[in-house]
Design a protein around this motif. Structure first.
Motif, PDB file in Angstrom:
ATOM      1  N   GLY A   9       6.792   5.360 -17.626  1.00  0.00           N
ATOM      2  CA  GLY A   9       5.440   5.462 -17.076  1.00  0.00           C
ATOM      3  C   GLY A   9       5.172   4.387 -16.039  1.00  0.00           C
ATOM      4  N   LYS A  10       5.664   3.180 -16.298  1.00  0.00           N
ATOM      5  CA  LYS A  10       5.486   2.086 -15.339  1.00  0.00           C
ATOM      6  C   LYS A  10       6.236   2.362 -14.042  1.00  0.00           C
ATOM      7  CE  LYS A  10       4.522  -1.438 -18.750  1.00  0.00           C
ATOM      8  NZ  LYS A  10       4.842  -2.732 -19.289  1.00  0.00           N
ATOM      9  N   MET A  11       7.445   2.917 -14.151  1.00  0.00           N
ATOM     10  CA  MET A  11       8.212   3.239 -12.949  1.00  0.00           C
ATOM     11  C   MET A  11       7.510   4.330 -12.139  1.00  0.00           C
ATOM     12  SD  MET A  11      12.240   2.949 -13.960  1.00  0.00           S
ATOM     13  CE  MET A  11      12.193   3.974 -15.394  1.00  0.00           C
ATOM     14  N   LEU A  12       6.999   5.329 -12.819  1.00  0.00           N
ATOM     15  CA  LEU A  12       6.284   6.397 -12.110  1.00  0.00           C
ATOM     16  C   LEU A  12       4.983   5.884 -11.513  1.00  0.00           C
ATOM     17  CD1 LEU A  12       6.854   9.389 -14.554  1.00  0.00           C
ATOM     18  CD2 LEU A  12       7.932   9.002 -12.327  1.00  0.00           C
ATOM     19  N   TYR A  13       4.345   4.965 -12.199  1.00  0.00           N
ATOM     20  CA  TYR A  13       3.076   4.400 -11.750  1.00  0.00           C
ATOM     21  C   TYR A  13       3.238   3.587 -10.466  1.00  0.00           C
ATOM     22  CZ  TYR A  13      -1.534   2.219 -12.374  1.00  0.00           C
ATOM     23  OH  TYR A  13      -2.828   1.814 -12.224  1.00  0.00           O
ATOM     24  N   ILE A  14       4.373   2.900 -10.311  1.00  0.00           N
ATOM     25  CA  ILE A  14       4.584   2.049  -9.141  1.00  0.00           C
ATOM     26  C   ILE A  14       5.280   2.796  -8.002  1.00  0.00           C
ATOM     27  CG2 ILE A  14       6.837   1.092  -9.799  1.00  0.00           C
ATOM     28  CD1 ILE A  14       3.883  -0.840  -8.263  1.00  0.00           C
ATOM     29  N   TRP A  15       5.858   3.969  -8.280  1.00  0.00           N
ATOM     30  CA  TRP A  15       6.602   4.691  -7.263  1.00  0.00           C
ATOM     31  C   TRP A  15       5.731   5.091  -6.075  1.00  0.00           C
ATOM     32  CZ3 TRP A  15       6.242   9.606  -5.170  1.00  0.00           C
ATOM     33  CH2 TRP A  15       7.305   9.988  -4.373  1.00  0.00           C
ATOM     34  N   PHE A  16       4.551   5.632  -6.311  1.00  0.00           N
ATOM     35  CA  PHE A  16       3.720   6.124  -5.207  1.00  0.00           C
ATOM     36  C   PHE A  16       3.288   5.011  -4.250  1.00  0.00           C
ATOM     37  CE2 PHE A  16      -0.233   7.537  -3.220  1.00  0.00           C
ATOM     38  CZ  PHE A  16       0.257   8.653  -2.542  1.00  0.00           C
ATOM     39  N   PRO A  17       2.821   3.855  -4.724  1.00  0.00           N
ATOM     40  CA  PRO A  17       2.478   2.805  -3.753  1.00  0.00           C
ATOM     41  C   PRO A  17       3.671   2.331  -2.928  1.00  0.00           C
ATOM     42  CG  PRO A  17       1.534   2.297  -5.887  1.00  0.00           C
ATOM     43  CD  PRO A  17       2.422   3.482  -6.069  1.00  0.00           C
ATOM     44  N   PHE A  19       6.408   4.116  -2.211  1.00  0.00           N
ATOM     45  CA  PHE A  19       6.729   5.219  -1.310  1.00  0.00           C
ATOM     46  C   PHE A  19       5.761   5.253  -0.128  1.00  0.00           C
ATOM     47  CE2 PHE A  19       5.819   9.585   0.002  1.00  0.00           C
ATOM     48  CZ  PHE A  19       7.065   9.952   0.485  1.00  0.00           C
ATOM     49  N   SER A  20       4.488   5.062  -0.405  1.00  0.00           N
ATOM     50  CA  SER A  20       3.484   5.073   0.663  1.00  0.00           C
ATOM     51  C   SER A  20       3.718   3.933   1.646  1.00  0.00           C
ATOM     52  CB  SER A  20       2.074   4.947   0.072  1.00  0.00           C
ATOM     53  OG  SER A  20       1.822   6.013  -0.790  1.00  0.00           O
ATOM     54  N   PHE A  21       4.034   2.756   1.126  1.00  0.00           N
ATOM     55  CA  PHE A  21       4.295   1.577   1.958  1.00  0.00           C
ATOM     56  C   PHE A  21       5.457   1.845   2.908  1.00  0.00           C
ATOM     57  CE2 PHE A  21       5.901  -2.742   2.673  1.00  0.00           C
ATOM     58  CZ  PHE A  21       4.729  -3.416   2.938  1.00  0.00           C
ATOM     59  N   VAL A  22       6.529   2.412   2.390  1.00  0.00           N
ATOM     60  CA  VAL A  22       7.708   2.696   3.206  1.00  0.00           C
ATOM     61  C   VAL A  22       7.427   3.836   4.178  1.00  0.00           C
ATOM     62  CG1 VAL A  22      10.095   3.530   3.109  1.00  0.00           C
ATOM     63  CG2 VAL A  22       9.315   1.799   1.495  1.00  0.00           C
ATOM     64  N   ALA A  23       6.739   4.879   3.731  1.00  0.00           N
ATOM     65  CA  ALA A  23       6.460   6.039   4.587  1.00  0.00           C
ATOM     66  C   ALA A  23       5.570   5.667   5.771  1.00  0.00           C
ATOM     67  CB  ALA A  23       5.805   7.146   3.765  1.00  0.00           C
ATOM     68  N   MET A  24       4.677   4.692   5.595  1.00  0.00           N
ATOM     69  CA  MET A  24       3.811   4.263   6.689  1.00  0.00           C
ATOM     70  C   MET A  24       4.582   3.454   7.731  1.00  0.00           C
ATOM     71  SD  MET A  24       0.161   3.282   4.968  1.00  0.00           S
ATOM     72  CE  MET A  24       0.822   2.039   3.893  1.00  0.00           C
ATOM     73  N   GLY A  25       5.753   2.958   7.364  1.00  0.00           N
ATOM     74  CA  GLY A  25       6.572   2.201   8.309  1.00  0.00           C
ATOM     75  C   GLY A  25       6.111   0.771   8.509  1.00  0.00           C
ATOM     76  N   VAL A  26       5.370   0.226   7.564  1.00  0.00           N
ATOM     77  CA  VAL A  26       4.912  -1.154   7.712  1.00  0.00           C
ATOM     78  C   VAL A  26       6.063  -2.118   7.435  1.00  0.00           C
ATOM     79  CG1 VAL A  26       2.509  -0.648   7.184  1.00  0.00           C
ATOM     80  CG2 VAL A  26       4.038  -1.192   5.344  1.00  0.00           C
TER      81      VAL A  26
END
Length: 88
Positions: A9-17, A19-26
């Motif tokens: 659950g912790k791994m799934l909980y942290i995956w989206f933030p 993923f979003s950080f990387v997808a935005m290209g920051v």
């Protein structure tokens, strides 16, 4: 209860933030500590001064962004529970 208890659950909980950080290209300072020197060693023509400037700016941005966003979001989620427990 707002947080996950089990490791999956912790791994799934942290995956989206993440993923979003990387997808935005920051930029991320730790990633740049590997990627830019690897580029320099591969002959990209990037100067050490550019690496130092990049790491300074990105680390400053990561620290400020992390302090504001992570701490602010945690306070938004958990602050009312901490205050309630302290009042008991």
């Amino acid at each position: 209860q707002l947080g996950a208890k089990d490791p999956i659950g912790k791994m799934l909980y942290i995956w989206f933030p993440i993923f979003s950080f990387v997808a935005m290209g920051v930029e991320h300072s730790v990633a740049n500590m590997f990627l830019i020197p690897a580029g320099i060693l591969a002959g990209s023509g990037v100067a050490i001064s550019e690496l130092a400037r990049n790491l300074f700016v990105v680390s400053l941005g990561n620290a400020v962004g992390g302090a504001v966003m992570v701490a602010g979001f945690a306070h938004f989620l958990y602050g009312k529970y901490v205050q309630k427990d302290a009042a008991k």
